[in-house]
Motif scaffolding. Structure first.
Motif, PDB file in Angstrom:
ATOM      1  N   LEU A 194       1.363  -3.072  -0.391  1.00 24.15           N
ATOM      2  CA  LEU A 194       0.360  -3.636  -1.296  1.00 24.15           C
ATOM      3  C   LEU A 194      -0.868  -4.106  -0.528  1.00 24.15           C
ATOM      4  O   LEU A 194      -2.009  -3.918  -0.961  1.00 24.15           O
ATOM      5  N   GLN A 195      -0.641  -4.720   0.631  1.00 24.17           N
ATOM      6  CA  GLN A 195      -1.749  -5.177   1.458  1.00 24.17           C
ATOM      7  C   GLN A 195      -2.602  -3.998   1.905  1.00 24.17           C
ATOM      8  O   GLN A 195      -3.834  -4.063   1.889  1.00 24.17           O
ATOM      9  N   ALA A 196      -1.946  -2.908   2.271  1.00 15.78           N
ATOM     10  CA  ALA A 196      -2.685  -1.717   2.687  1.00 15.78           C
ATOM     11  C   ALA A 196      -3.522  -1.167   1.532  1.00 15.78           C
ATOM     12  O   ALA A 196      -4.678  -0.769   1.715  1.00 15.78           O
ATOM     13  N   ILE A 197      -2.940  -1.151   0.333  1.00 20.47           N
ATOM     14  CA  ILE A 197      -3.690  -0.682  -0.833  1.00 20.47           C
ATOM     15  C   ILE A 197      -4.878  -1.582  -1.099  1.00 20.47           C
ATOM     16  O   ILE A 197      -5.984  -1.121  -1.402  1.00 20.47           O
ATOM     17  N   SER A 198      -4.676  -2.898  -0.967  1.00 20.54           N
ATOM     18  CA  SER A 198      -5.783  -3.831  -1.219  1.00 20.54           C
ATOM     19  C   SER A 198      -6.920  -3.632  -0.247  1.00 20.54           C
ATOM     20  O   SER A 198      -8.081  -3.939  -0.546  1.00 20.54           O
ATOM     21  N   GLU A 199      -6.608  -3.108   0.938  1.00 19.20           N
ATOM     22  CA  GLU A 199      -7.638  -2.866   1.956  1.00 19.20           C
ATOM     23  C   GLU A 199      -8.156  -1.441   1.924  1.00 19.20           C
ATOM     24  O   GLU A 199      -9.004  -1.063   2.731  1.00 19.20           O
TER      25      GLU A 199
ATOM     26  N   VAL B 198      -6.576   1.386   2.658  1.00 15.37           N
ATOM     27  CA  VAL B 198      -6.162   2.266   3.762  1.00 15.37           C
ATOM     28  C   VAL B 198      -4.815   2.918   3.499  1.00 15.37           C
ATOM     29  O   VAL B 198      -4.281   3.603   4.363  1.00 15.37           O
ATOM     30  N   PHE B 199      -4.272   2.746   2.288  1.00 17.82           N
ATOM     31  CA  PHE B 199      -2.983   3.366   1.958  1.00 17.82           C
ATOM     32  C   PHE B 199      -3.259   4.585   1.105  1.00 17.82           C
ATOM     33  O   PHE B 199      -4.162   4.565   0.255  1.00 17.82           O
ATOM     34  N   PRO B 200      -2.535   5.698   1.296  1.00 21.19           N
ATOM     35  CA  PRO B 200      -2.769   6.900   0.482  1.00 21.19           C
ATOM     36  C   PRO B 200      -2.698   6.601  -1.013  1.00 21.19           C
ATOM     37  O   PRO B 200      -1.913   5.766  -1.447  1.00 21.19           O
ATOM     38  N   ALA B 201      -3.535   7.284  -1.777  1.00 21.33           N
ATOM     39  CA  ALA B 201      -3.576   7.059  -3.226  1.00 21.33           C
ATOM     40  C   ALA B 201      -2.216   7.355  -3.847  1.00 21.33           C
ATOM     41  O   ALA B 201      -1.500   8.254  -3.412  1.00 21.33           O
ATOM     42  N   LEU B 202      -1.836   6.585  -4.856  1.00 24.82           N
ATOM     43  CA  LEU B 202      -0.546   6.795  -5.531  1.00 24.82           C
ATOM     44  C   LEU B 202      -0.646   7.919  -6.540  1.00 24.82           C
ATOM     45  O   LEU B 202      -1.676   8.138  -7.143  1.00 24.82           O
TER      46      LEU B 202
END
Length: 229
Positions: free
Chosen positions: A218-223, A225-229
């Motif tokens: 979740l932290q990565a998504i908030s920043e 930098v996490f691949p799109a779901l």
């Protein structure tokens, strides 16, 4: 009661850096206010009553457009303030405020607060630190709206929400109010929650409570930098 109010002020960012003697002086003329769920505290354009500091509960601060559409500006929880800018600037309330749960606040009344500000410049300087933290939160909110997509805004909101003793997150208000606060439509917010649930990053326990088993992702998504779901 004044001791209780002093404790509430000391745990609030705006007054936390004010010296003990000055904070106690503010507490001496402040009062405790109780609002039931759904109670309107003030309306846009009302004379500012002073600075409210939430002790427990949640307050929704919102504006209403000409056609009745609401936009939630802030969801104010314990340790935070509302109507502070109007009180400092001595102008009318710029928005509506409504309790979304049974709420207790300390109220620092406008007139004696203004008197203290005018006659104690050190108080003004000490409050500047707290006010700068308020401005930083406002800038952070603007960054969310401008720089983060729906997933990023939702992930950050969940991570920064207050947690229950069991580690779960309780939404502070109706989902449509949270969506408005994040500048999302209700439909977009529901779809976004659904994507996070399907990905196993959050678990919906009931209509208001969520578990966050994948906080790092979740932290990565908030920043962003996490691949799109």
């Amino acid at each position: 009661m004044q001791q209780k109010i002093g404790s509430i002020l000391s745990q609030c960012d705006l007054f936390a850096h004010v010296g003990i003697a000055r904070r106690e002086r503010l507490a001496q003329f402040s009062t405790l206010c109780r609002f039931s769920k759904g109670q309107r505290i003030f309306r846009q354009g009302d004379a500012c009553p002073g600075i409210y500091v939430v002790d427990r509960g949640i307050v929704r601060v919102f504006k209403t457009g000409n056609r009745g559409k609401e936009h939630v500006l802030h969801m104010i929880g314990p340790g935070h303030t509302f109507a502070e800018v109007a009180a400092i600037g001595n102008f009318e309330c710029p928005a509506h405020a409504e309790s979304v749960a049974d709420t207790v606040c300390a109220l620092v009344p406008l007139d004696p607060f203004q008197h203290e500000m005018q006659h104690d410049h050190q108080l003004c300087l000490e409050m500047m630190t707290g006010l700068s933290l308020w401005v930083r939160r406002l800038i952070s909110l603007m960054e969310d709206i401008v720089l983060r997509d729906a997933l990023g805004r939702t992930a950050r909101f969940l991570l920064e929400s207050d947690t229950d003793p069991d580690g779960t997150v309780r939404l502070p208000s109706l989902k449509r109010h949270v969506a408005s606060h994040l500048n999302l439509t209700s439909e977009t917010f529901s779809r976004t929650l659904g994507r996070l649930i399907e990905a196993g990053l959050i678990v919906e326990l009931d209509d208001q409570r969520l578990a966050l088993p994948q906080r790092e992702k979740l932290q990565a998504i908030s920043e962003g930098v996490f691949p799109a779901l």
